[in-house]
Motif scaffolding. Structure first.
Motif, PDB file in Angstrom:
ATOM      1  N   ALA A  66      11.787   8.529  43.661  1.00 36.19           N
ATOM      2  CA  ALA A  66      11.480   8.767  45.052  1.00 36.19           C
ATOM      3  C   ALA A  66      10.861  10.417  44.817  1.00 36.19           C
ATOM      4  CB  ALA A  66      12.638   8.880  46.087  1.00 36.19           C
ATOM      5  N   SER A  67      11.670  11.373  44.005  1.00 37.46           N
ATOM      6  CA  SER A  67      11.467  12.670  43.866  1.00 37.46           C
ATOM      7  C   SER A  67      10.417  13.001  43.142  1.00 37.46           C
ATOM      8  CB  SER A  67      12.682  13.477  43.435  1.00 37.46           C
ATOM      9  OG  SER A  67      12.438  14.934  43.189  1.00 37.46           O
ATOM     10  N   CYS A  70      13.343  14.419  49.536  1.00 40.83           N
ATOM     11  CA  CYS A  70      12.768  13.169  49.407  1.00 40.83           C
ATOM     12  C   CYS A  70      13.696  12.468  48.314  1.00 40.83           C
ATOM     13  CB  CYS A  70      11.475  13.038  48.850  1.00 40.83           C
ATOM     14  SG  CYS A  70      10.370  13.610  50.126  1.00 40.83           S
ATOM     15  N   GLY A  71      14.008  12.977  47.407  1.00 39.41           N
ATOM     16  CA  GLY A  71      15.181  11.980  46.289  1.00 39.41           C
ATOM     17  C   GLY A  71      16.259  11.728  46.980  1.00 39.41           C
ATOM     18  N   MET A  72      17.010  12.780  47.825  1.00 36.38           N
ATOM     19  CA  MET A  72      18.496  12.856  48.636  1.00 36.38           C
ATOM     20  C   MET A  72      18.076  11.747  49.539  1.00 36.38           C
ATOM     21  SD  MET A  72      20.521  14.397  46.984  1.00 36.38           S
ATOM     22  CE  MET A  72      21.675  14.691  48.140  1.00 36.38           C
ATOM     23  N   SER A 127      16.508   7.931  43.035  1.00 34.26           N
ATOM     24  CA  SER A 127      16.314   9.269  43.626  1.00 34.26           C
ATOM     25  C   SER A 127      15.401  10.031  42.668  1.00 34.26           C
ATOM     26  CB  SER A 127      17.731  10.016  43.359  1.00 34.26           C
ATOM     27  OG  SER A 127      18.412   9.634  44.591  1.00 34.26           O
ATOM     28  N   GLY A 175      16.302   7.875  48.033  1.00 30.66           N
ATOM     29  CA  GLY A 175      16.917   7.421  46.631  1.00 30.66           C
ATOM     30  C   GLY A 175      17.484   6.117  46.757  1.00 30.66           C
ATOM     31  N   ARG A 204      22.687  10.581  43.092  1.00 27.64           N
ATOM     32  CA  ARG A 204      21.746  10.852  43.815  1.00 27.64           C
ATOM     33  C   ARG A 204      20.991  12.227  43.647  1.00 27.64           C
ATOM     34  NH1 ARG A 204      22.310   9.745  50.095  1.00 27.64           N
ATOM     35  NH2 ARG A 204      22.447   7.758  49.427  1.00 27.64           N
ATOM     36  N   PHE A 205      21.994  13.324  43.728  1.00 29.26           N
ATOM     37  CA  PHE A 205      21.436  14.786  43.359  1.00 29.26           C
ATOM     38  C   PHE A 205      20.979  14.794  42.262  1.00 29.26           C
ATOM     39  CE2 PHE A 205      22.508  19.175  42.352  1.00 29.26           C
ATOM     40  CZ  PHE A 205      21.607  19.601  43.529  1.00 29.26           C
ATOM     41  N   MET A 224      21.105   4.495  42.371  1.00 23.78           N
ATOM     42  CA  MET A 224      20.971   5.546  43.055  1.00 23.78           C
ATOM     43  C   MET A 224      20.078   6.743  42.124  1.00 23.78           C
ATOM     44  SD  MET A 224      20.950   6.966  45.835  1.00 23.78           S
ATOM     45  CE  MET A 224      22.425   5.785  46.928  1.00 23.78           C
ATOM     46  N   GLY A 281      19.644  12.875  40.170  1.00 24.54           N
ATOM     47  CA  GLY A 281      18.445  12.000  40.044  1.00 24.54           C
ATOM     48  C   GLY A 281      17.104  12.914  40.773  1.00 24.54           C
ATOM     49  N   ALA A 282      17.631  13.343  42.026  1.00 30.29           N
ATOM     50  CA  ALA A 282      16.416  14.251  42.906  1.00 30.29           C
ATOM     51  C   ALA A 282      16.221  15.439  41.941  1.00 30.29           C
ATOM     52  CB  ALA A 282      17.145  14.484  44.112  1.00 30.29           C
TER      53      ALA A 282
END
Length: 106
Positions: A82-83, A47-49, A79, A52, A14-15, A75, A17-18
């Motif tokens: 979304a980010s 937003c990514g976190m 993420s 995601g 998640r992190f 994820m 990807g964000a």
């Protein structure tokens, strides 16, 4: 969705990807100031976190590629998407608003 919250690899995906999505959003629409760059990066990261998981699930269902993907893959993809979308869209709107804010009304 609750199984996403408890796994360390999911949090790392998640992190990652964000951060990746926020970085790419800065490249697509270059910031004018350091302050804009920092706010865009932090907005994309948040937003990514936050979004995601739902975005990742929406993507895999929409593309019908649910087989063979791990939770980390879902994820990471969600993420990053979304980010990227968060500040790309908001950045365009901010620039348009800034351009027309100083014009007098007819």
């Amino acid at each position: 969705m609750s199984e996403f919250a408890n796994e360390g690899g999911i949090l790392a995906a998640r992190f990652t990807g964000a951060v990746a999505g926020a970085g790419v959003s800065l490249i697509y629409l270059l910031p004018q100031t350091h302050r804009e760059a920092a706010s865009r990066f932090l907005t994309g990261l948040a937003c990514g976190m936050i979004f995601g998981g739902p975005v990742g699930l929406w993507i895999i269902k929409r593309l019908e590629i649910t087989e063979g993907l791990s939770g980390q893959d879902i994820m990471l993809t969600g993420s990053a998407a979304a980010s990227l979308c968060a500040w790309w869209g908001l950045g365009v709107m901010a620039r348009v608003a800034e351009r027309y804010a100083g014009r007098p009304k007819p």
